[in-house]
Motif scaffolding. Structure first.
Motif, PDB file in Angstrom:
ATOM      1  N   GLU A 158     -47.152  14.943  32.766  1.00  0.00           N
ATOM      2  CA  GLU A 158     -46.731  15.912  33.777  1.00  0.00           C
ATOM      3  C   GLU A 158     -46.296  17.224  33.126  1.00  0.00           C
ATOM      4  N   GLU A 159     -45.682  17.146  31.963  1.00  0.00           N
ATOM      5  CA  GLU A 159     -45.310  18.366  31.250  1.00  0.00           C
ATOM      6  C   GLU A 159     -46.557  19.143  30.824  1.00  0.00           C
ATOM      7  N   ILE A 160     -47.586  18.416  30.382  1.00  0.00           N
ATOM      8  CA  ILE A 160     -48.833  19.087  30.014  1.00  0.00           C
ATOM      9  C   ILE A 160     -49.474  19.725  31.245  1.00  0.00           C
ATOM     10  N   ALA A 161     -49.388  19.056  32.395  1.00  0.00           N
ATOM     11  CA  ALA A 161     -49.883  19.658  33.632  1.00  0.00           C
ATOM     12  C   ALA A 161     -49.142  20.950  33.946  1.00  0.00           C
ATOM     13  N   ASP A 162     -47.853  20.961  33.695  1.00  0.00           N
ATOM     14  CA  ASP A 162     -47.038  22.162  33.889  1.00  0.00           C
ATOM     15  C   ASP A 162     -47.512  23.275  32.959  1.00  0.00           C
ATOM     16  N   HIS A 163     -47.800  22.937  31.704  1.00  0.00           N
ATOM     17  CA  HIS A 163     -48.289  23.932  30.754  1.00  0.00           C
ATOM     18  C   HIS A 163     -49.590  24.564  31.250  1.00  0.00           C
ATOM     19  N   ILE A 164     -50.504  23.715  31.731  1.00  0.00           N
ATOM     20  CA  ILE A 164     -51.804  24.230  32.184  1.00  0.00           C
ATOM     21  C   ILE A 164     -51.626  25.159  33.376  1.00  0.00           C
ATOM     22  N   ALA A 165     -50.737  24.804  34.284  1.00  0.00           N
ATOM     23  CA  ALA A 165     -50.455  25.677  35.431  1.00  0.00           C
ATOM     24  C   ALA A 165     -49.894  27.013  34.960  1.00  0.00           C
ATOM     25  N   HIS A 166     -48.995  26.978  34.010  1.00  0.00           N
ATOM     26  CA  HIS A 166     -48.410  28.216  33.489  1.00  0.00           C
ATOM     27  C   HIS A 166     -49.479  29.104  32.849  1.00  0.00           C
ATOM     28  N   ILE A 167     -50.333  28.504  32.033  1.00  0.00           N
ATOM     29  CA  ILE A 167     -51.392  29.281  31.378  1.00  0.00           C
ATOM     30  C   ILE A 167     -52.320  29.891  32.421  1.00  0.00           C
ATOM     31  N   ALA A 168     -52.653  29.105  33.455  1.00  0.00           N
ATOM     32  CA  ALA A 168     -53.559  29.587  34.487  1.00  0.00           C
ATOM     33  C   ALA A 168     -52.987  30.781  35.241  1.00  0.00           C
ATOM     34  N   LEU A 169     -51.697  30.767  35.499  1.00  0.00           N
ATOM     35  CA  LEU A 169     -51.081  31.797  36.341  1.00  0.00           C
ATOM     36  C   LEU A 169     -50.596  33.014  35.564  1.00  0.00           C
ATOM     37  N   PHE A 170     -50.069  32.815  34.390  1.00  0.00           N
ATOM     38  CA  PHE A 170     -49.268  33.867  33.768  1.00  0.00           C
ATOM     39  C   PHE A 170     -49.792  34.364  32.425  1.00  0.00           C
ATOM     40  N   THR A 171     -51.015  34.007  32.054  1.00  0.00           N
ATOM     41  CA  THR A 171     -51.580  34.510  30.798  1.00  0.00           C
ATOM     42  C   THR A 171     -52.933  35.154  31.078  1.00  0.00           C
ATOM     43  N   SER A 172     -53.516  35.725  30.050  1.00  0.00           N
ATOM     44  CA  SER A 172     -54.788  36.429  30.202  1.00  0.00           C
ATOM     45  C   SER A 172     -55.985  35.484  30.214  1.00  0.00           C
ATOM     46  N   HIS A 173     -55.766  34.202  29.978  1.00  0.00           N
ATOM     47  CA  HIS A 173     -56.886  33.262  29.890  1.00  0.00           C
ATOM     48  C   HIS A 173     -57.333  32.817  31.273  1.00  0.00           C
ATOM     49  N   ASN A 174     -58.631  32.874  31.516  1.00  0.00           N
ATOM     50  CA  ASN A 174     -59.216  32.392  32.760  1.00  0.00           C
ATOM     51  C   ASN A 174     -59.685  30.957  32.534  1.00  0.00           C
ATOM     52  N   LEU A 175     -58.868  30.002  32.946  1.00  0.00           N
ATOM     53  CA  LEU A 175     -59.161  28.600  32.662  1.00  0.00           C
ATOM     54  C   LEU A 175     -60.355  28.082  33.442  1.00  0.00           C
ATOM     55  N   LEU A 176     -60.699  28.743  34.542  1.00  0.00           N
ATOM     56  CA  LEU A 176     -61.921  28.373  35.272  1.00  0.00           C
ATOM     57  C   LEU A 176     -63.152  28.738  34.456  1.00  0.00           C
ATOM     58  N   GLU A 177     -63.212  29.975  34.003  1.00  0.00           N
ATOM     59  CA  GLU A 177     -64.371  30.426  33.244  1.00  0.00           C
ATOM     60  C   GLU A 177     -64.494  29.699  31.912  1.00  0.00           C
ATOM     61  N   GLU A 178     -63.364  29.383  31.300  1.00  0.00           N
ATOM     62  CA  GLU A 178     -63.383  28.719  29.996  1.00  0.00           C
ATOM     63  C   GLU A 178     -63.620  27.212  30.104  1.00  0.00           C
ATOM     64  N   GLY A 179     -63.629  26.672  31.320  1.00  0.00           N
ATOM     65  CA  GLY A 179     -63.892  25.256  31.520  1.00  0.00           C
ATOM     66  C   GLY A 179     -62.697  24.354  31.301  1.00  0.00           C
ATOM     67  N   VAL A 180     -61.556  24.926  30.967  1.00  0.00           N
ATOM     68  CA  VAL A 180     -60.372  24.121  30.670  1.00  0.00           C
ATOM     69  C   VAL A 180     -59.862  23.433  31.926  1.00  0.00           C
ATOM     70  N   LEU A 181     -59.850  24.152  33.028  1.00  0.00           N
ATOM     71  CA  LEU A 181     -59.320  23.571  34.264  1.00  0.00           C
ATOM     72  C   LEU A 181     -60.167  22.405  34.743  1.00  0.00           C
ATOM     73  N   ASP A 182     -61.485  22.524  34.647  1.00  0.00           N
ATOM     74  CA  ASP A 182     -62.355  21.414  35.036  1.00  0.00           C
ATOM     75  C   ASP A 182     -62.083  20.183  34.178  1.00  0.00           C
ATOM     76  N   ASP A 183     -61.951  20.401  32.871  1.00  0.00           N
ATOM     77  CA  ASP A 183     -61.666  19.273  31.971  1.00  0.00           C
ATOM     78  C   ASP A 183     -60.351  18.598  32.345  1.00  0.00           C
ATOM     79  N   PHE A 184     -59.356  19.415  32.639  1.00  0.00           N
ATOM     80  CA  PHE A 184     -58.054  18.858  32.994  1.00  0.00           C
ATOM     81  C   PHE A 184     -58.142  18.034  34.276  1.00  0.00           C
ATOM     82  N   LEU A 185     -58.732  18.596  35.326  1.00  0.00           N
ATOM     83  CA  LEU A 185     -58.750  17.915  36.620  1.00  0.00           C
ATOM     84  C   LEU A 185     -59.592  16.641  36.594  1.00  0.00           C
ATOM     85  N   ARG A 186     -60.630  16.621  35.792  1.00  0.00           N
ATOM     86  CA  ARG A 186     -61.454  15.406  35.687  1.00  0.00           C
ATOM     87  C   ARG A 186     -60.699  14.261  35.026  1.00  0.00           C
TER      88      ARG A 186
END
Length: 210
Positions: A158-186
């Motif tokens: 759950e803490e790692i899920a929190d990290h991913i949410a933070h990166i998605a919202l508040f950093t310059s990285h686009n986790l959709l385009e980079e494929g990170v979000l898909d990997d996480f949700l799968r």
């Protein structure tokens, strides 16, 4: 104080008990001599950085040698000391980026040592922070974690899920385009996806309308 801690480290190594496997590595580390010594090392470095101000040139060779006793040791003291160091990668990176990337970041790499990676992520998942300059190095390591959220990393998923949410919202990285979000949700368990969604909601509520 550093001389006392040097002696205490040798004392603990000579008298350590049998190696044990813990579920909550960070919780054990903060109450163990090895973890407390690692915390002292970090505190001492912070004090030195503050005192030297503009003259700071990175972690000294003497202090690197002290930290490398923790990084390279096989004792329970070293194991739990590494958990503390991993939890403070962001602090060490601020003190000496090059050395941290070379010596500390590999603790989180599952391809290098799975047992140490599980221990390190237990610390980093609970206490790690996410400064923007670290993210290019961290995101590939997060992707290694996703298949392990239901197993080795269940205690910090759950803490790692929190990290991913933070990166998605508040950093310059686009986790959709980079494929990170898909990997996480799968790979995420239901409770992790729920935690992620909750943190996304809280984060969006903190933003202005635009």
């Amino acid at each position: 104080a550093e001389n006392v801690i040097d002696r205490l480290w040798r004392f603990c190594i000579e008298r350590q008990g049998d190696e044990r496997v813990y579920g909550n590595w960070f919780g054990v580390a903060i109450n163990h001599p090895g973890g407390k010594i690692a915390e002292f090392r970090l505190h001492a470095l912070s004090r030195k950085r503050k005192e030297q101000q503009n003259n700071w040139g990175g972690i000294s060779e003497e202090d690197k040698e002290r930290l490398e006793l923790i990084l390279g040791g096989d004792s329970s003291c070293a194991t739990l000391g590494r958990v503390i160091l991993a939890s403070q990668i962001h602090s060490l990176f601020a003190l000496d980026p090059e050395w941290t990337l070379q010596e500390i970041m590999p603790l989180l790499d599952w391809d290098k040592n799975e047992a140490r990676a599980q221990q390190a992520w237990n610390g980093f998942g609970l206490r790690g922070k996410l400064p923007e300059p670290l993210l290019p190095f961290l995101l590939p390591l997060y992707r290694q974690c996703f298949p392990r959220l239901a197993s080795e990393l269940a205690s910090v998923s759950e803490e790692i899920a929190d990290h991913i949410a933070h990166i998605a919202l508040f950093t310059s990285h686009n986790l959709l385009e980079e494929g990170v979000l898909d990997d996480f949700l799968r790979n995420a368990m239901g409770k992790d996806r729920a935690c992620f969604a909750s943190h996304i909601g809280l984060g969006l509520n903190s933003l202005d309308e635009a």
